[in-house]
Scaffold this motif. Structure first.
Motif, short mmCIF file in Angstrom:
data_model
loop_
_atom_site.label_atom_id
_atom_site.label_comp_id
_atom_site.label_asym_id
_atom_site.label_seq_id
_atom_site.Cartn_x
_atom_site.Cartn_y
_atom_site.Cartn_z
N ARG A 26 -0.95 7.15 -5.75
CA ARG A 26 -1.20 5.76 -5.41
C ARG A 26 -1.95 5.69 -4.08
O ARG A 26 -1.47 6.20 -3.08
N TYR A 66 -6.18 -0.47 -1.64
CA TYR A 66 -6.86 -0.78 -2.89
C TYR A 66 -8.02 -1.74 -2.69
O TYR A 66 -8.95 -1.80 -3.50
N SER A 106 -1.37 -1.10 -4.73
CA SER A 106 -2.13 0.14 -4.54
C SER A 106 -3.16 0.29 -5.66
O SER A 106 -3.14 -0.43 -6.67
N GLU A 150 -3.27 3.66 -0.97
CA GLU A 150 -2.76 2.47 -0.28
C GLU A 150 -3.79 1.35 -0.18
O GLU A 150 -3.49 0.21 -0.52
N LEU A 195 4.49 4.82 -1.56
CA LEU A 195 4.19 3.62 -2.34
C LEU A 195 4.92 3.65 -3.66
O LEU A 195 5.20 4.71 -4.20
#
Lengths: 332, 60
Positions: free
Chosen positions: A127, A131, A210, A129, A332
């Motif tokens: 994931r 995005y 994310s 962070e 996450l």
């Protein structure tokens, strides 16, 4: 008096061609730049272009082998399965190998148990962070893989996740090319996807939203392994060579999400029973207030910077020894 | 299963003796809130298994 000057004839097109310099794609952009900002935009993706952390699988704060993993394994990499018999591990390349360029140290291996249950699902994921940086842009995944197992229902997923759920609360941007073919040789691959603004779906994004990169498969009729090396996810239309960041830099990037510390102890120098406390200052500020795991005792007063670890009822003269490593997790 | 602690700023995950801060950006805390709502993580899916769960009381 009349002076006559005679010029040799010439072909204008040939002279212009002679003036034309051979340049690469960035060379042309640089030559046409009219400002410092133009130059910067042309060469910007030089450092920190890999959105993945630990794409080279070097960092292994939790250990190097995980049987039936149900969470994080090698740093930043999560594995989930709902059947038994899977093992995720960090492997080392033989020095001097040339199958994967760049002399990487390590690679990722998932040993896959044979399973044919239709409801099975096994996933390897990371994931990312931030995005927001990919919205409205094309992202491209590149890397090397080997896969000895016949995987059914295999696919890459790029997800805009609104929370930390595994498959819920996400918009999935499926890879139109499907999974990766079976091969016993290290093979280079790329996968590209455009992330539209509509991926946000007008929903409220939580603090754990994310960009999720997931490789999943549903069954494997015969046991085998799938291995990855030098995975890189970057913004752009074309994949670039794997970015080798210094080990210490990669470790620090990982420690924003997870950090492990050696066991510590403190002696009650008094004569009466007391609660003993240890303050643990993190090496790296965490993404969020982390979850603290300790061998014995408990934790309170946690922030993104530090935590207090305590043990009640320590007799006078006795030692509070945590007996194991501390961990702080803000994944996450 | 979760347990309250004597300090009000954390809740204990009994399975691994992990202390979870009450931070909405902490993934473990989000999972705790889902558990309070009656969900259990089964494999890779959250499944509603009850109307709600209650943490164990804090140790004396």
């Amino acid at each position: 008096m009349t002076i006559t000057v005679t010029k040799q004839s010439f072909k204008l097109r040939e002279i212009l061609n002679a003036l034309r310099k051979t340049v690469g794609i960035k060379g042309a952009e640089l030559m046409q730049s009219n400002s410092v900002a133009d130059v910067y935009n042309a060469i910007r993706p030089v450092m920190y272009r890999n959105l993945l952390i630990n794409g080279g699988f070097q960092i292994a704060q939790r250990g190097t082998s995980f049987t039936d993993p149900g969470g994080y394994t090698l740093d930043r990499w999560m594995a989930q399965s709902n059947h038994t018999g899977s093992v995720v591990s960090q492997q080392s390349f033989t020095p001097g190998q040339t199958a994967v360029p760049g002399n990487p140290d390590n690679y990722y291996r998932a040993s896959i148990a044979a399973t044919t249950a239709a409801a099975d699902r096994v996933a390897i994921m990371q994931r990312v962070e931030n995005y927001k940086q990919v919205i409205g842009r094309t992202i491209i995944l590149s890397g090397w893989y080997k896969c000895s197992a016949m995987l059914n229902g295999a696919n890459w997923l790029f997800q805009i996740k609104r929370s930390n759920g595994f498959y819920d609360n996400s918009t999935e941007l499926a890879d139109p090319l499907g999974g990766l073919p079976q091969t016993n040789s290290w093979t280079y691959f790329t996968r590209k996807v455009f992330v539209p603004a509509s991926a946000l779906d007008g929903q409220t994004m939580t603090g754990t939203a994310s960009l999720g990169l997931v490789y999943y498969y549903q069954s494997a009729p015969v046991a085998g392994t799938i291995e990855f090396a030098n995975l890189q996810l970057e913004v752009g239309e074309q994949a670039t060579p794997f970015e080798n960041r210094p080990y210490a830099t990669e470790l620090a990037l990982c420690q924003r999400y997870f950090e492990v510390n050696g066991n510590m102890y403190v002696r009650n120098t008094g004569t009466t029973t007391q609660e003993m406390r240890i303050t643990w200052v993190f090496k790296t500020q965490k993404r969020a207030t982390p979850t603290i795991s300790v061998g014995t005792g408990g934790s309170t007063g946690v922030s993104v910077h530090c935590a207090t670890v305590y043990q009640s009822d320590i007799a006078g003269g006795a030692v509070y020894d945590t007996s194991s490593q501390f961990t702080a997790s803000a994944e996450l | 299963m979760y347990q309250l602690t004597k300090y009000a700023d954390t809740v204990k995950r009994v399975l691994d003796n992990a202390y979870i801060p009450l931070d909405p950006d902490n993934s473990d805390y989000q999972n705790y809130l889902k558990w309070l709502d009656g969900y259990e993580l089964q494999g890779t899916e959250w499944v509603k298994t009850s109307e709600g769960n209650t943490p164990l009381p804090a140790d004396e």
